[in-house]
Design a protein around this motif. Structure first.
Motif, mmCIF file in Angstrom:
data_model
loop_
_atom_site.group_PDB
_atom_site.id
_atom_site.type_symbol
_atom_site.label_atom_id
_atom_site.label_comp_id
_atom_site.label_asym_id
_atom_site.label_seq_id
_atom_site.Cartn_x
_atom_site.Cartn_y
_atom_site.Cartn_z
ATOM 1 N N ILE A 1 -1.779 7.343 6.956
ATOM 2 C CA ILE A 1 -2.123 7.189 5.533
ATOM 3 C C ILE A 1 -2.375 8.555 4.893
ATOM 4 O O ILE A 1 -1.929 8.828 3.771
ATOM 5 C CB ILE A 1 -3.349 6.256 5.365
ATOM 6 N N THR A 2 -3.075 9.442 5.637
ATOM 7 C CA THR A 2 -3.284 10.801 5.114
ATOM 8 C C THR A 2 -1.947 11.451 4.783
ATOM 9 O O THR A 2 -1.773 12.061 3.716
ATOM 10 C CB THR A 2 -3.996 11.662 6.172
ATOM 11 N N ARG B 1 -0.247 12.827 1.215
ATOM 12 C CA ARG B 1 0.196 14.199 1.049
ATOM 13 C C ARG B 1 1.670 14.260 0.673
ATOM 14 O O ARG B 1 2.092 15.076 -0.130
ATOM 15 C CB ARG B 1 -0.050 14.967 2.356
ATOM 16 N N ARG B 2 2.450 13.374 1.259
ATOM 17 C CA ARG B 2 3.895 13.418 0.993
ATOM 18 C C ARG B 2 4.295 12.484 -0.133
ATOM 19 O O ARG B 2 5.476 12.368 -0.449
ATOM 20 C CB ARG B 2 4.657 13.023 2.256
ATOM 21 N N ASN B 3 3.318 11.767 -0.676
ATOM 22 C CA ASN B 3 3.567 10.855 -1.780
ATOM 23 C C ASN B 3 4.650 9.824 -1.444
ATOM 24 O O ASN B 3 5.661 9.700 -2.138
ATOM 25 C CB ASN B 3 3.964 11.661 -3.035
ATOM 26 N N TYR B 4 4.394 9.073 -0.377
ATOM 27 C CA TYR B 4 5.321 8.012 0.017
ATOM 28 C C TYR B 4 5.271 6.867 -0.984
ATOM 29 O O TYR B 4 4.249 6.644 -1.632
ATOM 30 C CB TYR B 4 4.939 7.469 1.407
ATOM 31 N N PRO B 5 6.375 6.113 -1.107
ATOM 32 C CA PRO B 5 6.394 5.009 -2.078
ATOM 33 C C PRO B 5 5.601 3.791 -1.590
ATOM 34 O O PRO B 5 5.276 3.676 -0.402
ATOM 35 C CB PRO B 5 7.879 4.662 -2.153
ATOM 36 N N LEU C 1 0.840 -1.209 0.000
ATOM 37 C CA LEU C 1 0.000 0.000 0.000
ATOM 38 C C LEU C 1 0.872 1.254 0.000
ATOM 39 O O LEU C 1 2.049 1.208 0.355
ATOM 40 C CB LEU C 1 -0.881 0.005 1.248
ATOM 41 N N LYS C 2 0.263 2.365 -0.387
ATOM 42 C CA LYS C 2 0.990 3.638 -0.313
ATOM 43 C C LYS C 2 1.249 3.981 1.153
ATOM 44 O O LYS C 2 0.329 3.962 1.957
ATOM 45 C CB LYS C 2 0.137 4.733 -0.965
ATOM 46 N N LYS D 1 15.570 4.370 4.386
ATOM 47 C CA LYS D 1 15.961 3.911 3.044
ATOM 48 C C LYS D 1 14.862 4.233 2.035
ATOM 49 O O LYS D 1 15.132 4.631 0.911
ATOM 50 C CB LYS D 1 16.217 2.405 3.104
ATOM 51 N N LYS D 2 13.608 4.068 2.461
ATOM 52 C CA LYS D 2 12.501 4.252 1.527
ATOM 53 C C LYS D 2 12.102 5.716 1.398
ATOM 54 O O LYS D 2 11.129 6.040 0.723
ATOM 55 C CB LYS D 2 11.293 3.424 1.988
#
Lengths: 419, 165
Positions: free
Chosen positions: A188-189, A193-197, A87-88, A126-127
């Protein structure tokens, strides 16, 4: 007399005298001034610690320390990652879930933060996750450590308030899970917003493989809680079973520990537990004084003269608990505040198990509110970030947890859901 | 300073010994409660295991507290005195240690008194004279007295050196 007791206690406390000793000194002054036989002090210190339910305290701390040191938390994190990693912002979900799971093994917030943090922080870095925010999330999930059973503060409350440890444990599940869900929702919000991988693609094979690896860790809460809730073991016995089980897992199955490490871990958790138990010891002199001069009853009737609306009073109590959590460590605040508030809430007809949960969740929130905020310090040590940075990032999670506290405060009054 | 040197060595030596004793009390509790479970499930309940583990808890609490005290692990409120200027902070730190020492002396005194008051009392299950259980309390406070005395003298010496520079 009440004034001498509280003023001398606070003066000693602010001088930097350890809480346990400050309580003992303040109690001594009162007993001496009132001409009471001082052998009461030694008698109460003995009686306060001479308790079978309290035997669970060292062993839930020890079981958590043993498993946090070894590979168990690593395997649990890998398993959670296999399920939610795709998931994001999946790693944030993994952080909270691992915290909730570890909470079901360990009875302390710091151990939960440490176990999850040590394994996850390098991965999060790392991510490319926001470092301060991840550290804050791990510290916030650590608070669940004392809400999902087993829980050291719940044992302390149960002993002080003369309630059943098992009933507090049983009722801790739902608030603990809701705390986790709220934290996940906030995380998750932020992830969007930060566009996590996203992590690796979801595969059943991967889930199964990591599950097989993590099975020894997953079995721990099943054994501990299954044993307690079936009524087969007392919580103290279950705590010792958890220790035996963690010893077997780390010495013979994962083999991530040597006998020498066991000596170090046992003596270190003995120190951790005696810090709490020493406060219990001296504060039982204090609670004898409180009871002998009916001080809590006087406080209760004073407050009830102002208002007898349970909603208003519970709100006030929750605010005091939150403020105490800002300045005091969980166990000491719990040990001091519980006997003071008990007659008041009892008079209002509030269920004492419910009140225990309010105290524990309220003080758990105190683990992430500086200056006295054990989880923030643990997270800061692991990540190397300053307390100030993590504190700023923790505000959304803090607000979320306070919301859960409010729900916990009022929902059981409207719908009597306490089992 | 010879006195401080001696005290420091005494305090360190005691701590090394106590660490091993605390380890044994914890292992003792694990064994005792494990036996309690095994015997209840497979044989007949043992009568003495619960009492033994309670007394071991008392001992490990107070002896463990001496180790925590030596390492400064006991919870205290430090953010107020940390805000003070360093000279004033040292005065407060030393006086707070001295006040703690007062508490230790009181507790040693009345811990011994408890032993003598209850001189004929015998524990219900183990038939153990209770004074052997109570003695853990004055012993532990005596050890804390040694640790605290060492810490106070060290802090004072540091103060002098700081003033001399």
């Amino acid at each position: 007399m009440t004034w001498i007791l509280f003023v001398s206690f606070f003066v000693f406390l602010l001088m930097g005298i350890p809480v346990a000793i400050a309580i003992g000194l303040a109690s001594f002054i009162v007993l001496f001034k009132e001409g009471m036989p001082l052998v009461i002090m030694a008698q109460r210190m003995f009686a306060g610690t001479d308790s079978f339910p309290l035997v669970a305290v060292p062993f839930f701390i020890l079981a958590g320390d043993l498993l946090a040191k070894g590979k168990v938390s690593e395997k649990l994190v890998e398993f959670a990652d296999a399920i939610f990693g795709f998931l994001k912002g999946g790693l944030s979900i993994v952080a909270v879930l691992a915290g909730m799971f570890f909470a079901a093994i360990s009875g302390s917030g710091a151990a939960t933060t440490a176990a999850v943090g040590t394994t996850l922080v390098p991965e999060l870095k790392k991510k490319g996750y926001n470092e301060a925010s991840s550290a804050a999330l791990i510290a916030a999930s650590g608070t669940i450590g004392v809400v999902i059973p087993p829980s050291v503060p719940m044992i302390l409350y149960a002993v002080i308030a003369d309630q059943s440890v098992s009933r507090l444990f049983l009722n801790g599940f739902i608030p603990g899970v809701i705390m986790g869900l709220v934290l996940i929702a906030i995380a998750i919000t932020q992830a969007y917003r930060r566009n996590y991988p996203r992590g690796a693609e979801f595969s059943f094979g991967n889930v199964w493989n990591t599950f097989k690896e993590a099975i020894w860790g997953i079995l721990t809460p099943v054994i501990i809680l299954g044993g307690i809730f079936s009524g087969y073991f007392t919580p103290s016995e279950a705590a010792v079973i958890a220790v035996n089980y963690s010893l077997i897992v780390s010495l013979f199955i994962y083999r991530d520990m040597k006998l020498k490490d066991v000596f170090e871990i046992i003596t270190r958790s003995a120190m951790t537990m005696s810090v709490v138990m020493f406060i219990i010891a001296t504060s039982s002199i204090l609670s004898w004084i409180l009871a002998n001069w009916s001080i809590p009853t006087a406080i209760a009737s004073g407050i009830l003269a102002l208002s007898s609306n349970p909603y208003v009073i519970l709100f006030l109590v929750a605010v005091i608990v939150l403020i105490a959590g800002v300045f005091m460590e969980t166990a000491s605040a719990l040990i001091i505040l519980t006997p003071v508030f008990l007659p008041l809430v009892d008079e209002l007809g509030v269920n004492l198990v419910h009140f225990g949960l309010v105290m524990v969740v309220g003080l758990a929130i105190g683990m992430i509110t500086p200056p006295v905020a054990i989880n923030l310090y643990v997270a800061s040590t692991i990540t190397g970030l300053s307390i100030e940075k993590i504190t700023k990032a923790i505000i959304p999670y803090l607000l979320g947890l306070i919301l859960v506290l409010l729900l916990l405060l009022y929902l059981p009054l409207v719908f009597p859901v306490i089992i | 300073m010879q006195v401080v040197d001696f005290l420091r060595r005494f305090s360190d030596g005691l701590d090394l010994l106590i660490k091993r004793i605390v380890f044994l009390t914890i292992v003792g509790m694990i064994v005792s409660i494990s036996l309690q479970i095994i015997f209840r499930v497979f044989f007949e309940s043992l009568t003495w295991t619960e009492e033994l583990s309670r007394y071991l808890l008392v001992w490990s609490t107070f002896l463990g507290a001496t180790m925590a005290y030596k390492r400064g692990m006991h919870i205290s409120v430090t953010f107020v005195i940390d805000a003070f200027p360093s000279r004033f902070k040292k005065i407060v730190t030393v006086s707070s240690i001295v006040l703690s020492l007062v508490f230790f002396v009181i507790s040693i005194n009345f811990g011994i008194k408890l032993m003598t008051v209850q001189i004929f009392q015998i524990s219900p299950a183990l038939r153990l004279p209770m004074r052997w259980v109570y003695v853990g309390i004055p012993i532990s406070f005596f050890i804390m007295l040694i640790h605290g005395l060492t810490a106070a003298l060290e802090e004072l010496l540091k103060n002098k050196e700081g003033g001399g520079e």
